[in-house]
Design an enzyme around this catalytic site. Structure first.
Site, mmCIF file in Angstrom:
data_model
loop_
_atom_site.group_PDB
_atom_site.id
_atom_site.type_symbol
_atom_site.label_atom_id
_atom_site.label_comp_id
_atom_site.label_asym_id
_atom_site.label_seq_id
_atom_site.Cartn_x
_atom_site.Cartn_y
_atom_site.Cartn_z
ATOM 1 N N LYS B 76 -52.776 -23.274 42.945
ATOM 2 C CA LYS B 76 -52.459 -22.381 41.822
ATOM 3 C C LYS B 76 -51.765 -23.216 40.751
ATOM 4 C CE LYS B 76 -50.093 -18.003 40.751
ATOM 5 N NZ LYS B 76 -49.294 -16.859 41.259
ATOM 6 N N SER B 151 -50.763 -11.876 40.302
ATOM 7 C CA SER B 151 -51.014 -12.944 39.366
ATOM 8 C C SER B 151 -51.926 -14.050 39.901
ATOM 9 C CB SER B 151 -49.691 -13.566 38.936
ATOM 10 O OG SER B 151 -49.082 -14.264 40.014
ATOM 11 N N SER B 175 -48.286 -10.714 44.200
ATOM 12 C CA SER B 175 -49.248 -11.607 43.539
ATOM 13 C C SER B 175 -50.165 -12.395 44.453
ATOM 14 C CB SER B 175 -48.513 -12.591 42.625
ATOM 15 O OG SER B 175 -48.070 -11.936 41.470
#
Lengths: 93, 487
Positions: B76, B151, B175
Site C-alpha cells: 500500500k 481506504s 480500511s
C-alpha cells in the site's frame, strides 16, 4: 457552524481555504458535529480515558546514540535547502 | 500463474516449476495490461522488482531461501519504500521519495518478497470508497461502476483482479476489512501493536494497524508471519510472543462458540447481506460450532467516538506537512505563514481538510474535555463490551459492511453516509482487537464479507476459523466476471 468560524479554525490549522470551500465545509462540519454530539448522552462517570487499547505505557530507552548521521540523505527530499539548512521566506527583517 | 495463491507460488518457486524472474515479469506485464481499467496501482516498480527477483532466484538456487522468496507482492502506498515514490494518495506527497524503508517493508525484504508496486488508496487513508485519492479512484473488479471500498481499495482490487496474490494494507476504522468485503477477498487487521507502524504514514496513531489482503486465510497467515514483529522504533508496538499462524490452521472448530452481536443485525443492514452472513453462520454450526447471541451495548457510540478521536489525531499528525522539510511546497510564498497555509491548502484534498478542521475544533481550548476526553472515555466502554463478550465466546461474527459495493458518487457528497459504511468495523479499532473479513457469497453479482473478530493477539484462532470455513466452502474462489476463462 458559520463560514467565518471555519476560516478561523483553518487559520489556526494553517490551512488556506477559499470562501466557497469554507461555505461547503461549514455545512458538512455541522453534520459531523451533530454526529459526535451523540457522545454527550453516554454516562462516563468514573471511566478513565483510554489512550492505548492495551493500556501500554510509554516505552523508555537508555539515552545512547544508536543512529548514524544521515543529514544529507534525509535532506534530499526537502523542497529547498542550502548548506544543510532548510530554506524558508525571510522571517526576521 | 496469476490465479495461484501465495502458498502455491512458494511451492512452485521452491520446486523450480518457474523462476521468480519469470513470475515477476509475467506479473508486471499483466499489471501493465490489465490495471489501466482498475487503477489499483499508483506506481509500478519494474526495475526494483526485477532486481529483487534476480536476487531471489539466486537464493532459491542455493536452496536456503526465506519464506516468501521470489513471491511478487504489492505494498500500500502508505508504507515508506527507500528510493520508491510514496504518496499516501495525496498531492501533498506527489513527489516524495523516502530515504528509508518502513519496518513492514524491511520485513518483506528480509523474507525475500518481490515488491512490484505501490497500491492506490484514499488520501492519507481517509475514506471508505477510494474516491478521495489524488491519483484517481480505483474501480471495483467485480463492477467497474462501483467503488472497491477504502481506504485500502487499491490493495483489495489488485488482489481481487489477481494482479498479485497478496498486498499489504492498513486499517484505522475498517480500511482493510471493508474493501476486502467489497472486493470479495480475505482481509486481516491484526491486534493493535502486533505490526510495527514505523515508516507507515500516520493518520490516527492510536487506531492505525497494518495487515494483509489475500485470497485465502492460509495466505494471510503466511503474510502476517512476515509482518508481525516487535519494533523498538514504534513505541506503541507490543512485545508479545508471535504464534506460528500456519500451525493451527487445520485445528478442528468443533465446539467453537460464536458470538453474534444483536446490534450488528439491526436497522441499516442490507437484507441480502444479512442472508449471506446468516447462511455462513449456519455453515459454521454444521461444522460443530455453537452460536450465542451477545450484546455490545455501546456499539451505537463507536462511530461518534471514532469521528472525534481519528480527526483529532489526524490534525496533530498532519501538522508535520509544512512545505519545508518534504512534500508539496506552494509557488512564490510571500512569507512563512503564506508558505505553510498555501502548501497545505493546495496539498490536501477536501476530506483531509475537513478532518483536520474537525480535529482542530475537538482539540481546541474549552472543547478538549467535551470531545476528545469524552470520546476516550467512551472508547473504554466500547472495549469493555468486548472484554465482557469474550468471557463467553471464542469469536464474534457479523457483517463486515452494511451493503455490498456501491456506485461511484452515491455517497461522496454526504460524509455521514460514508462514515456509516464502517459502522461494524470501527469498534474493533477503538478496542484494538484483531478482525478479518472473508467472502461468504454474492448478492446479485457482488461479493459479501463475513466479519470475524477475535480476542487480543488471537490472530491464530481467527485464521484457523477462516481457513476451516474456506476448506468447506468455495466463496473465496469466486472471481470477478472479467477473469472467467482467463487462466
Amino acid at each position: 457552524m458559520e463560514p467565518s468560524e471555519i476560516q478561523k479554525l483553518a487559520n489556526l490549522a494553517m490551512l488556506d481555504i477559499n470562501e466557497e470551500t469554507a461555505k461547503e465545509t461549514a455545512s458538512s462540519i455541522t453534520d459531523v458535529l451533530a454526529l459526535i454530539d451523540q457522545l454527550q448522552a453516554a454516562d462516563t462517570d468514573g471511566v478513565a480515558p483510554m489512550a492505548h487499547p492495551l493500556d501500554a505505557v510509554q516505552v523508555l530507552r537508555a539515552d545512547n546514540i544508536t543512529e548514524s548521521d544521515q543529514r544529507d540523505t534525509l535532506m534530499t527530499v526537502a523542497p529547498q535547502t542550502d548548506s544543510g539548512l532548510f530554506l524558508v521566506p525571510k522571517v526576521v527583517e | 500463474m496469476h490465479n495461484l495463491t501465495i502458498a502455491e507460488l512458494v511451492k512452485g518457486l521452491q520446486n523450480k516449476t518457474f523462476s521468480s524472474q519469470e513470475l515477476t515479469q509475467q506479473t508486471l506485464d499483466r499489471i501493465h495490461a490489465v490495471d489501466p481499467t482498475f487503477n489499483s496501482f499508483i506506481s509500478v516498480s519494474d526495475e526494483r522488482a526485477l532486481q529483487q527477483a534476480k536476487a531471489a532466484d539466486a537464493l532459491l538456487a542455493k536452496g536456503d531461501a526465506p519464506t516468501l522468496c521470489g513471491v511478487p507482492i504489492a505494498q500500500k502506498d502508505i508504507f515508506c519504500t527507500n528510493g520508491t515514490l510514496t504518496t499516501c494518495g495525496s498531492k501533498m506527497l506527489h513527489n516524495f521519495v523516502p530515504p528509508y524503508d518502513a519496518t513492514v517493508v524491511d520485513n518483506y525484504n528480509a523474507a525475500g518478497a518481490v515488491m512490484v508496486g505501490k497500491t492506490n488508496m484514499d488520501e492519507f487513508a481517509m475514506g471508505s470508497s477510494n474516491e478521495t485519492s489524488f491519483f484517481g479512484s480505483v474501480k471495483n473488479p467485480w463492477d467497474t461502476n462501483c467503488v472497491p471500498g477504502g481506504s485500502s481499495g487499491g490493495s483489495a482490487a489488485a488482489v481481487a483482479a489477481q494482479l498479485v496474490a497478496g498486498a499489504t494494507a492498513t486499517d484505522t476504522g475498517g480500511s482493510i476489512r471493508q474493501p476486502a468485503a467489497l472486493c470479495g477477498i480475505t482481509g486481516l487487521k491484526p491486534t493493535y501493536g502486533r505490526v510495527s507502524r514505523w515508516g507507515m504514514i500516520a493518520f490516527a496513531s492510536s487506531l492505525d494497524q497494518a495487515g494483509t489482503m489475500t485470497r485465502t486465510a492460509e495466505d494471510a497467515a503466511i503474510m502476517l508471519q512476515t509482518m508481525a514483529s516487535y519494533d523498538s522504533k514504534d513505541s506503541t508496538c507490543v512485545d508479545h510472543p508471535i504464534d506460528d499462524y500456519r500451525a493451527s490452521l487445520n485445528n478442528s472448530i468443533e465446539g467453537l462458540t460464536i458470538g453474534l452481536p444483536k446490534e450488528y443485525f439491526g436497522e441499516g443492514l442490507d437484507p441480502g447481506t444479512q442472508a449471506r452472513v446468516e447462511e455462513a453462520i449456519k455453515q459454521f454450526e454444521s461444522m460443530g460450532a455453537k452460536v450465542k447471541e451477545i450484546s455490545l451495548p455501546h456499539s451505537s457510540l463507536s462511530v461518534p467516538a471514532y469521528y472525534v478521536i481519528a480527526p483529532a489525531e489526524c490534525s496533530a499528525n498532519l501538522s508535520r506537512f509544512d512545505g519545508v522539510r518534504y512534500g508539496h511546497r506552494c509557488e512564490n510564498p510571500a512569507d512563512l505563514e503564506d508558505l505553510y497555509k498555501r502548501s497545505r491548502g493546495e496539498g490536501f484534498g477536501d476530506e483531509v481538510k475537513r478532518r483536520i478542521l474537525v480535529g482542530a475544533y475537538a482539540l481546541s481550548a474549552g472543547y478538549y474535555d467535551a470531545y476528545y476526553n469524552k470520546a476516550q472515555k467512551v472508547r473504554r466502554l466500547i472495549k469493555q463490551d468486548f472484554v465482557d463478550a469474550f468471557k463467553d465466546v471464542d469469536v464474534i461474527m457479523g457483517p463486515t459492511s452494511p451493503t455490498p459495493a456501491f456506485e461511484f458518487g452515491s455517497k461522496s457528497d454526504d460524509p455521514i453516509a460514508m462514515y456509516l459504511e464502517d459502522i461494524y468495523t470501527i469498534a474493533t479499532n477503538l478496542a484494538g482487537l484483531p478482525g478479518m473479513s472473508i467472502p461468504c457469497g454474492l448478492v446479485g453479482d457482488k461479493p459479501v464479507g463475513l466479519q470475524l473478530i477475535g480476542n487480543y493477539f488471537n490472530e491464530a484462532k481467527l485464521l484457523n476459523v477462516a481457513h476451516q470455513f474456506q476448506q468447506a466452502t468455495h466463496f473465496h474462489t469466486l472471481a470477478p466476471q472479467f477473469l472467467k476463462g482467463d487462466k
